[in-house]
Scaffold this motif. Sequence first.
Motif, PDB file in Angstrom:
ATOM      1  N   GLU A 106      12.623  19.289 -47.656  1.00  0.00           N
ATOM      2  CA  GLU A 106      12.658  20.027 -46.866  1.00  0.00           C
ATOM      3  C   GLU A 106      11.590  19.657 -45.791  1.00  0.00           C
ATOM      4  OE1 GLU A 106      13.453  23.884 -48.420  1.00  0.00           O
ATOM      5  OE2 GLU A 106      16.006  23.472 -48.867  1.00  0.00           O
ATOM      6  N   ARG A 107      10.591  19.638 -46.513  1.00  0.00           N
ATOM      7  CA  ARG A 107       9.350  20.164 -45.751  1.00  0.00           C
ATOM      8  C   ARG A 107       9.239  18.768 -45.249  1.00  0.00           C
ATOM      9  NH1 ARG A 107       3.829  21.882 -47.942  1.00  0.00           N
ATOM     10  NH2 ARG A 107       4.639  23.810 -48.075  1.00  0.00           N
ATOM     11  N   ASN A 108       9.861  17.851 -45.816  1.00  0.00           N
ATOM     12  CA  ASN A 108       9.291  16.520 -45.406  1.00  0.00           C
ATOM     13  C   ASN A 108      10.737  15.333 -45.323  1.00  0.00           C
ATOM     14  OD1 ASN A 108       6.258  16.517 -45.851  1.00  0.00           O
ATOM     15  ND2 ASN A 108       6.639  15.988 -47.421  1.00  0.00           N
ATOM     16  N   ARG A 109      11.469  15.848 -45.057  1.00  0.00           N
ATOM     17  CA  ARG A 109      12.765  15.177 -45.249  1.00  0.00           C
ATOM     18  C   ARG A 109      12.706  14.136 -43.360  1.00  0.00           C
ATOM     19  NH1 ARG A 109      17.277  20.538 -44.062  1.00  0.00           N
ATOM     20  NH2 ARG A 109      16.598  21.058 -42.449  1.00  0.00           N
ATOM     21  N   ALA A 110      11.887  14.337 -42.710  1.00  0.00           N
ATOM     22  CA  ALA A 110      12.508  13.611 -41.128  1.00  0.00           C
ATOM     23  C   ALA A 110      11.361  12.751 -40.673  1.00  0.00           C
ATOM     24  CB  ALA A 110      11.669  14.607 -40.149  1.00  0.00           C
ATOM     25  N   ALA A 111      10.763  12.530 -42.918  1.00  0.00           N
ATOM     26  CA  ALA A 111       9.596  11.113 -42.896  1.00  0.00           C
ATOM     27  C   ALA A 111      10.551   9.956 -43.325  1.00  0.00           C
ATOM     28  CB  ALA A 111       8.760  11.812 -43.872  1.00  0.00           C
ATOM     29  N   GLU A 112       9.901   9.276 -42.187  1.00  0.00           N
ATOM     30  CA  GLU A 112      10.828   7.334 -42.441  1.00  0.00           C
ATOM     31  C   GLU A 112      10.809   7.238 -43.964  1.00  0.00           C
ATOM     32  OE1 GLU A 112       9.421   3.398 -41.198  1.00  0.00           O
ATOM     33  OE2 GLU A 112       8.885   4.820 -39.469  1.00  0.00           O
ATOM     34  N   TYR A 113       9.726   7.337 -44.488  1.00  0.00           N
ATOM     35  CA  TYR A 113      10.288   6.972 -45.930  1.00  0.00           C
ATOM     36  C   TYR A 113      10.981   7.337 -46.162  1.00  0.00           C
ATOM     37  CZ  TYR A 113       9.181   4.802 -50.390  1.00  0.00           C
ATOM     38  OH  TYR A 113       8.844   4.367 -51.523  1.00  0.00           O
ATOM     39  N   LEU A 114      10.782   8.904 -46.177  1.00  0.00           N
ATOM     40  CA  LEU A 114      12.090   9.518 -47.156  1.00  0.00           C
ATOM     41  C   LEU A 114      13.891   9.318 -46.623  1.00  0.00           C
ATOM     42  CD1 LEU A 114      11.154  13.018 -48.045  1.00  0.00           C
ATOM     43  CD2 LEU A 114      11.739  11.518 -49.907  1.00  0.00           C
ATOM     44  N   ARG A 115      13.572   9.528 -45.554  1.00  0.00           N
ATOM     45  CA  ARG A 115      15.243   8.985 -44.676  1.00  0.00           C
ATOM     46  C   ARG A 115      15.624   7.597 -44.964  1.00  0.00           C
ATOM     47  NH1 ARG A 115      17.087  12.153 -40.761  1.00  0.00           N
ATOM     48  NH2 ARG A 115      17.970   9.892 -39.299  1.00  0.00           N
ATOM     49  N   LYS A 116      14.956   6.930 -45.307  1.00  0.00           N
ATOM     50  CA  LYS A 116      15.062   4.617 -45.559  1.00  0.00           C
ATOM     51  C   LYS A 116      16.196   5.333 -46.688  1.00  0.00           C
ATOM     52  CE  LYS A 116      12.869   1.084 -47.374  1.00  0.00           C
ATOM     53  NZ  LYS A 116      11.766   0.234 -47.191  1.00  0.00           N
ATOM     54  N   TRP A 117      16.029   6.217 -47.887  1.00  0.00           N
ATOM     55  CA  TRP A 117      16.490   6.992 -49.119  1.00  0.00           C
ATOM     56  C   TRP A 117      17.815   7.439 -49.285  1.00  0.00           C
ATOM     57  CZ3 TRP A 117      15.296   1.896 -51.270  1.00  0.00           C
ATOM     58  CH2 TRP A 117      14.320   1.515 -50.893  1.00  0.00           C
ATOM     59  N   LEU A 118      17.132   8.653 -48.744  1.00  0.00           N
ATOM     60  CA  LEU A 118      17.703   9.820 -48.543  1.00  0.00           C
ATOM     61  C   LEU A 118      18.808  10.134 -47.295  1.00  0.00           C
ATOM     62  CD1 LEU A 118      15.465  12.405 -50.326  1.00  0.00           C
ATOM     63  CD2 LEU A 118      17.093  10.983 -50.968  1.00  0.00           C
ATOM     64  N   GLY A 119      18.469   8.586 -46.761  1.00  0.00           N
ATOM     65  CA  GLY A 119      19.323   9.211 -45.143  1.00  0.00           C
ATOM     66  C   GLY A 119      19.465  10.394 -44.771  1.00  0.00           C
ATOM     67  N   ASP A 120      20.952  11.265 -44.055  1.00  0.00           N
ATOM     68  CA  ASP A 120      20.575  12.104 -43.558  1.00  0.00           C
ATOM     69  C   ASP A 120      21.564  13.588 -45.477  1.00  0.00           C
ATOM     70  OD1 ASP A 120      19.746  12.173 -41.372  1.00  0.00           O
ATOM     71  OD2 ASP A 120      21.903  11.514 -40.327  1.00  0.00           O
ATOM     72  N   ALA A 121      20.775  13.173 -46.070  1.00  0.00           N
ATOM     73  CA  ALA A 121      21.156  14.123 -47.079  1.00  0.00           C
ATOM     74  C   ALA A 121      21.109  15.688 -47.000  1.00  0.00           C
ATOM     75  CB  ALA A 121      20.938  13.954 -48.984  1.00  0.00           C
ATOM     76  N   ASP A 122      21.744  16.221 -47.516  1.00  0.00           N
ATOM     77  CA  ASP A 122      21.073  17.618 -47.246  1.00  0.00           C
ATOM     78  C   ASP A 122      20.744  18.629 -48.756  1.00  0.00           C
ATOM     79  OD1 ASP A 122      21.164  20.561 -46.884  1.00  0.00           O
ATOM     80  OD2 ASP A 122      23.863  21.152 -46.590  1.00  0.00           O
ATOM     81  N   VAL A 123      19.645  18.122 -48.775  1.00  0.00           N
ATOM     82  CA  VAL A 123      18.521  18.995 -49.755  1.00  0.00           C
ATOM     83  C   VAL A 123      19.057  20.218 -50.350  1.00  0.00           C
ATOM     84  CG1 VAL A 123      17.890  16.514 -50.013  1.00  0.00           C
ATOM     85  CG2 VAL A 123      16.212  18.447 -49.302  1.00  0.00           C
ATOM     86  N   GLN A 124      18.912  20.888 -49.309  1.00  0.00           N
ATOM     87  CA  GLN A 124      19.124  22.278 -48.813  1.00  0.00           C
ATOM     88  C   GLN A 124      19.758  23.018 -49.572  1.00  0.00           C
ATOM     89  OE1 GLN A 124      18.531  24.651 -45.339  1.00  0.00           O
ATOM     90  NE2 GLN A 124      17.844  26.267 -46.248  1.00  0.00           N
ATOM     91  N   HIS A 125      20.558  22.785 -50.221  1.00  0.00           N
ATOM     92  CA  HIS A 125      21.729  23.825 -50.281  1.00  0.00           C
ATOM     93  C   HIS A 125      22.142  22.785 -51.939  1.00  0.00           C
ATOM     94  CE1 HIS A 125      21.849  24.849 -46.223  1.00  0.00           C
ATOM     95  NE2 HIS A 125      22.515  25.748 -47.001  1.00  0.00           N
ATOM     96  N   LEU A 126      21.787  21.606 -52.360  1.00  0.00           N
ATOM     97  CA  LEU A 126      22.537  20.756 -53.664  1.00  0.00           C
ATOM     98  C   LEU A 126      21.912  22.471 -54.734  1.00  0.00           C
ATOM     99  CD1 LEU A 126      21.735  17.178 -52.916  1.00  0.00           C
ATOM    100  CD2 LEU A 126      24.042  18.196 -53.224  1.00  0.00           C
ATOM    101  N   GLU A 127      23.000  21.845 -56.129  1.00  0.00           N
ATOM    102  CA  GLU A 127      22.728  22.480 -56.791  1.00  0.00           C
ATOM    103  C   GLU A 127      21.267  21.933 -57.662  1.00  0.00           C
ATOM    104  OE1 GLU A 127      26.354  23.112 -59.278  1.00  0.00           O
ATOM    105  OE2 GLU A 127      26.754  24.180 -58.289  1.00  0.00           O
ATOM    106  N   ALA A 128      20.970  22.347 -58.593  1.00  0.00           N
ATOM    107  CA  ALA A 128      19.456  21.526 -59.069  1.00  0.00           C
ATOM    108  C   ALA A 128      19.392  20.135 -59.212  1.00  0.00           C
ATOM    109  CB  ALA A 128      18.732  23.087 -60.470  1.00  0.00           C
ATOM    110  N   SER A 129      20.558  20.252 -60.769  1.00  0.00           N
ATOM    111  CA  SER A 129      20.996  19.327 -61.433  1.00  0.00           C
ATOM    112  C   SER A 129      21.457  17.817 -60.461  1.00  0.00           C
ATOM    113  CB  SER A 129      21.971  19.304 -62.067  1.00  0.00           C
ATOM    114  OG  SER A 129      23.240  19.875 -62.005  1.00  0.00           O
TER     115      SER A 129
END
Length: 584
Positions: free
Chosen positions: A33-56
């Motif tokens: 959440e803190r770094n989702r705008a970082a280029e490296y993470l966006r390269k792999w995760l795109g715009d995935a909503d990590v805030q509301h996903l269940e743990a697994s």
Amino acid sequence: MSCWSGDDVIGWFEAAAEAAAARQTETLRRILERNRAAEYLRKWLGDADVQHLEASALESLFTSSVPLASHADLEPYIRRIADGETTPLLTQEPITTLSLSSGTTEGRPKYVPFTRHSSETTLQIFKLAAAYRSRVYPIREKGRVLEFIYSSKRYKTKGGITVGTATTHVYASEEFKMKQQQTKSYTCSPQEVISSGDYKQSTYCHLLLGIHHSDRVEYVTSTFAYSIVQAFRSFQEVWREICNDIREGTLSSRVTIPDVRRAVLEVLRPNPGLASRVEAKCQDLERRDWVGLIPELWPNAKYVYSIMTGSMQPYLSKLSHYAKNLALISAEYGSTESWIGVNLEPCTPPDKVTFAVIPTFSYFEFIPLHRQSHGGPDDFVEDDPVPLSQVKIGQEYEIVLTTFTGLYRYRLGDVVEVAGFYRNTPKLSFICRRKLILTVNIDKNTEKDLQSVVARGSQILRSTGAELVDFTSHADVGKQPGHYIIYWEIEGEVEEGLLGECCREMDAAFVDQGYVVSRKSNSIGPLELCIVEKGTFKKIMENFIANGAALSQFKTPRCTSNPVLLRILNVCTIKRFHSTAYAS
């Protein structure tokens, strides 16, 4: 946490350890959440909503989308940061500080992002470890700590980023200064001594002020065991000068830095009685080869505390020599990239110490490693990484880190074994660095293998009263067949025949089948033992410091291909021996 008591910080950790799996998921979510705008993470995760996903689902998305990485994979991003690029690359917040890893002896520095989180977790683990130690070794309110700690000079990259060792950043941080003011026991030396930038002058002042406060010193510490041994070797040479300064309330002319002189002289007062007592003890210690130096001069010291695992193990013999019956307590397990675990059992000998993983500092994964019975020590078969909650007792793993500072699924290269659990967090035994350090062709030997070989060869020295001061190695492939060279600095006189036996014994002690087969077929030549003159490894340390590192972060490289270091070693070589272990 800065104002927590020892019981408070232990309560915090035990709650985190109890809910380790949940804390790990929370930690991963916070990092993403803190770094989702970082280029490296966006390269792999795109715009995935990590805030509301269940743990697994969160962990599955992360580990299936983001690849395992080495420093080489992240280095282009770190170089762009160093060059001044301000767009979010690895972290959303700008990175203004980079650390130099302690492996810089081998050439080009390795930069690692350093943020306020790095300082905060350092102070957290210091406080946590101190709380567990004080349960076994209570210390007096307002006692002193003899700390051999050193800052190095920091510099700016062309992009304006501050670079220095991680310890230098910590000692310069507001969190460290606050710790110095709030802690139950505090260092003998003022900030000016720690940050002098001249390790010789700092060491002299650490020793002098340690003697000045001798009755109040509760324990002796440094980042690495090497620094403590180095300091007391120095004490053997300068104790008369120190006694004179104590007697007169003066400061030796060897200390020339104005701020350091001023800070030390503000503390010192003439104390002829203390000087005479120390002088008498040193005269007696000199006759006894300085056995028990620490408890003799600091009678209320309860233990010696430092990193004593891995590449520090060869110094434990000399440290025990100085400490005599004092406990040797292994400090916490971490790296420039992240702190990993805390020593919960300070009574455990350094060779058996385990570290309980702190599940809120980073997100940890573990790559299961299986040794092949027919192969060399680093011939591992890997399984897919598993989360902290799925590790098994007795299994070896390589650690993978995801940190708040912008490292994602970063292979640390450390091999650990899970020795057990504390509540629900694993306790790790450090095994070795996975990196091969000696190889010519099919042979594969790690630092741990080299340490075992040197320990076996140096046993022969003990019968003569001589001592192995330090060692390193080099795989020489410049001539055919290639061969290993081991460099020794020794203290004391040893007959050449005995040194030849040491060389033969080491050659025969390598158990890696690739090495044994290659020696028998002469595709690897006889091992070469080079004896270097006294002070050679001090020159290597000074070269390291001259390149911007701090003494408190120095590790003697156990294998080197660095041409500057090889030049020092070869110029200083006074005797050479070649093994006859495999002579037909």
